[in-house]
Design an enzyme around this catalytic site. Structure first.
Site, short mmCIF file in Angstrom:
data_model
loop_
_atom_site.label_atom_id
_atom_site.label_comp_id
_atom_site.label_asym_id
_atom_site.label_seq_id
_atom_site.Cartn_x
_atom_site.Cartn_y
_atom_site.Cartn_z
N MET A 154 -4.30 3.62 -2.93
CA MET A 154 -5.76 3.64 -2.73
C MET A 154 -6.30 5.07 -2.84
O MET A 154 -5.79 5.98 -2.18
CB MET A 154 -6.11 3.06 -1.37
CG MET A 154 -5.96 1.56 -1.27
SD MET A 154 -6.04 0.97 0.44
CE MET A 154 -4.28 1.01 0.88
N GLY A 171 3.03 0.43 5.63
CA GLY A 171 4.02 1.16 6.41
C GLY A 171 3.56 1.46 7.82
O GLY A 171 4.00 2.45 8.42
N CYS A 231 -11.63 2.79 8.62
CA CYS A 231 -10.95 2.70 7.33
C CYS A 231 -10.05 1.47 7.27
O CYS A 231 -10.05 0.74 6.27
CB CYS A 231 -10.14 3.96 7.08
SG CYS A 231 -9.28 3.97 5.48
N CYS A 279 -7.99 12.71 6.93
CA CYS A 279 -7.65 13.09 5.56
C CYS A 279 -8.71 13.99 4.93
O CYS A 279 -8.40 15.03 4.36
CB CYS A 279 -7.46 11.83 4.71
SG CYS A 279 -7.46 12.15 2.93
N GLY A 297 0.85 -1.18 0.00
CA GLY A 297 0.00 0.00 0.00
C GLY A 297 0.89 1.24 0.00
O GLY A 297 1.52 1.55 1.01
N VAL A 298 0.97 1.93 -1.14
CA VAL A 298 1.89 3.05 -1.32
C VAL A 298 1.10 4.36 -1.21
O VAL A 298 0.13 4.57 -1.92
CB VAL A 298 2.60 2.98 -2.68
CG1 VAL A 298 3.53 4.18 -2.85
CG2 VAL A 298 3.39 1.68 -2.81
N ASP A 348 7.15 6.23 5.08
CA ASP A 348 6.94 4.91 5.67
C ASP A 348 6.68 3.85 4.60
O ASP A 348 7.28 2.77 4.61
CB ASP A 348 5.76 4.96 6.66
CG ASP A 348 6.03 5.89 7.82
OD1 ASP A 348 7.20 6.03 8.21
OD2 ASP A 348 5.06 6.48 8.34
#
Length: 377
Positions: A34, A124, A99, A205, A8-9, A14
């Site tokens: 995502m 991360g 989430c 976010c 998951g980037v 991290d």
């Protein structure tokens, strides 16, 4: 056994170090970014678009393929919709826990496994498991345990406390045994210093740069009501809606000898009860009622049927020893008796259970028990 790993980037340091370390270990690394929030509707307040650009830059540098996965609709249904519903009814939710449970370690995990051919995923997060950072101790039949990251400040097991054991069994946390300072230093040493310099995202976010009050006002109508002093029953001020306030928060009421703090909300009457002074005994309790626990690894029951472990409902606060007692036959409701009283336990938040470095899981707080002052009367 584990060859292809989907990371998951996010474009931050991290996940950058995570991807680099996996590639150095010889895994077939694939990146996935995502998209959980529709930036067009929010006029660019969220940093998701920049995250996508940074994720592309990282994957080009590491020479790994990258895919963007759109979970906007799912995020609205599973996370943001619940978030708004809770606030509208006076409850204070935790969208980060939701989430992780519904998006990152459910939909993303399934997409990586079923659509991208992943043997495992990696993130991360500052967390560990008993299977090791690269699943080198993987045991197909052994129990999976979620362990705190070595960095006490950055440890993220609190936010992972509702994920499934199934997903956790095939999740790698390469940086869980590192501190944040070590991650940044490592990034600089291996040519990822640009990602180490990136400002770390904080808070929720989708709120972006606005104040939370301004943000929530866009989605929930203003419903003015009274602030009522719980001790005297007198109206001491007015508020613009239950959703603007949470238990323990300082209320903005002028002309007071001592500042008032939120104690309870009455949804039916649209009233917020307040008490005078931050240390008012009504804000403190050693009892909590919770429901719908999610267990990653359920703690052992004592001979008298009580579970002994540790409790926190805010990720930055110290752990408090407690006793868990199941109050329904199906185990969906529990009573938590704390060894030490805590202030401002908040409905809608999560009671997260630990023993030493292991996080067992969590349950949603329904309500705090009677305050210390009532129990002493």
């Amino acid at each position: 056994m584990f060859k292809r790993v989907v990371v998951g980037v996010s474009g931050g340091v991290d996940s950058a170090v995570t991807a680099y370390m996996l590639k150095q270990k010889g895994f077939d690394v694939r990146g996935a970014c995502m998209k959980n929030w529709d930036l067009i509707d929010e006029a660019g307040y969220c940093s998701g678009e920049q995250d996508w650009l940074d994720a592309q830059k990282l994957c080009r540098q590491l020479r790994i393929p990258l895919e963007q996965i759109n979970f906007v609709k799912d995020y609205w249904l599973e996370v943001f919709g619940s978030f708004l519903k809770d606030y509208d009814t006076g409850i204070t939710p935790n969208p980060d826990i939701l989430c992780n449970r519904h998006i990152k370690f459910n939909l993303f995990y399934k997409h990586a496994r079923e659509k991208m051919g992943a043997d495992a995923i990696a993130t991360g997060h500052y967390a560990r498991t008993n299977f090791g950072p690269f699943l080198e101790k993987y045991d197909e039949h052994g129990p999976i345990r979620l362990l705190a990251g070595v960095d006490d400040i950055k440890d993220q097991t609190f936010f992972l406390s509702q994920i499934s054991a199934e997903a956790l069994r095939r999740t790698m946390f390469p940086i869980g045994a590192m501190t944040k300072a070590q991650v940044k230093q490592y990034a600089a040493e291996v040519g990822l210093e640009a990602f180490a310099r990136k400002k770390e995202s904080m808070g929720i976010c989708f709120v972006g740069k606005r104040s939370f009050q301004d943000f929530i006002a866009e989605y929930i109508d203003t419903k003015p009501g009274d602030f009522v002093d719980f001790d005297t029953g007198k109206v001491v001020g007015t508020h613009k809606g239950l959703h603007h306030w949470t238990v323990g928060q300082k209320a903005k009421i002028g002309g007071c000898l001592q500042p008032y703090f939120v104690f309870q909300k009455d949804v039916n009457r649209n009233v917020i009860f307040v008490v005078s002074g931050t240390d008012h005994p009504l804000l403190v309790t050693d009892m909590v009622y919770v429901e719908n626990p999610v267990w990653i690894n359920k703690p052992d029951r004592l001979a008298d049927g009580v579970f002994r472990c540790q409790f926190r409902f805010q990720h930055t606060k110290p752990l408090v020893h407690c006793s868990l007692i199941e109050s329904s036959e199906d185990g969906n409701r529990m009573f938590v008796k704390l060894d030490e009283p805590l202030r401002a336990i908040t409905p809608g938040q999560y009671a997260v259970f630990y023993k030493d470095e292991e996080c067992f899981g969590s349950a949603r707080i329904v309500k705090p028990g009677p305050s210390i002052v009532y129990c002493q009367r």
